[in-house]
Scaffold this active site. Structure first.
Site, short mmCIF file in Angstrom:
data_model
loop_
_atom_site.label_atom_id
_atom_site.label_comp_id
_atom_site.label_asym_id
_atom_site.label_seq_id
_atom_site.Cartn_x
_atom_site.Cartn_y
_atom_site.Cartn_z
N ARG A 39 0.89 -1.19 0.16
CA ARG A 39 0.20 0.08 0.12
C ARG A 39 0.33 1.30 0.20
NH1 ARG A 39 -5.40 -1.21 3.72
NH2 ARG A 39 -6.54 -2.56 2.45
N ASP A 141 -15.56 10.10 9.65
CA ASP A 141 -14.89 8.26 8.91
C ASP A 141 -13.45 9.41 9.58
OD1 ASP A 141 -14.43 6.07 8.02
OD2 ASP A 141 -13.12 7.15 7.32
#
Length: 272
Positions: A39, A141
């Site tokens: 990632r 979030d």
């Protein structure tokens, strides 16, 4: 140029684990090293860095807070879809919305909303059952990347699986021309969902009271102390008698003792 065989050594991994835990409450086991490498590799290439150690040092600098947010975004998993775990929506409709006392404004918080499928699912159900009476959906979030996607309300049509046909007609616009194969949440529904950036590890501002808080499929990444901290931060926002929904693979056993378990993954705060 980043060597193709560069990897995270044990010292770098320890620093990354500490960073993920401190900022996001994520407990990362040894098996996550390959995930981090995959990632973060593109960021190392984009920044011209030759090692993960250099990247960890860079995101620790006060003037690189934006890159730090990007790094955290890449570490968090944001798998979601519309009307996920439908039993919660059945409970919301039958036990809360249909029993709403006249004049009571329904307020619901999607506390880890990811790219928006959950809060828009909630909003569709509220619009269907309650119509234009007062109701509100708040969504938050940790990831600014997924929040931007959520605010846009623009999804591939493949994400529409699970959305009732009537809801698609009433609350979604089907893309045509260059937007073919996508759908857009209708503006009237989008404006009723408020999004905000929030770290659940930090004490939030007074946002409640909410009759329902969705906190689903988040705590599977947390250790027991972090779970307790997150729940302690959220409970003051939940109205007496309000409900907390967690993921079906999650439990609050040993985490909190002042919530009554109604059924699997559904908890109720004491009150009227």
């Amino acid at each position: 140029m980043l060597p193709t065989d560069v990897s995270i050594n044990d010292r770098e991994f320890a620093a990354i684990r500490e960073l993920a835990y401190r900022l996001a409450g994520i407990s990362m086991g040894p098996g996550k090293k390959a995930l981090i490498e995959s990632r973060w590799r593109k960021r190392l290439k984009a920044l011209g860095l030759g090692s993960y150690r250099e990247y960890v040092q860079l995101i620790g600098r006060p003037d690189r807070r934006e890159e730090l947010q990007t790094a955290i975004d890449l570490l968090t998993t944001n798998e979601t879809y519309f009307f996920r775990e439908p039993r919660h929506f059945d409970h919301l409709r039958d036990q809360i919305l249909k029993r709403r006392a006249p004049g009571v404004k329904i307020r619901i918080w999607s506390a880890a909303c990811s790219s928006g499928e959950e809060p828009y699912s909630i909003a569709m159900l509220l619009a269907d059952v309650l119509g234009n009476v007062e109701w509100e959906v708040m969504a938050s979030d940790l990831s600014t990347t997924v929040l931007a996607k959520a605010r846009a309300g623009h999804f591939p049509m493949t994400r529409a699986q699970g959305v009732p046909e009537q809801y698609l007609r009433d609350h979604c616009l089907k893309g045509t021309g260059p937007q073919q194969g996508t759908m857009l949440i209708a503006p009237g529904l989008r404006k009723r969902v408020q999004f905000m950036h929030l770290n659940l590890l930090e004490t939030p501002p007074q946002l409640g009271p909410f009759q329902v808080i969705f906190l689903r499929n988040v705590m599977i990444y947390f250790d027991l102390d972090t779970k307790r901290k997150v729940i302690a931060n959220l409970l003051p926002q939940l109205a007496p008698g309000g409900f907390l929904y967690v993921g079906h693979s999650e439990t609050l056993n040993g985490v909190v003792d002042n919530l009554d378990q109604v059924s699997a993954a559904i908890y109720r705060k004491a009150g009227p």
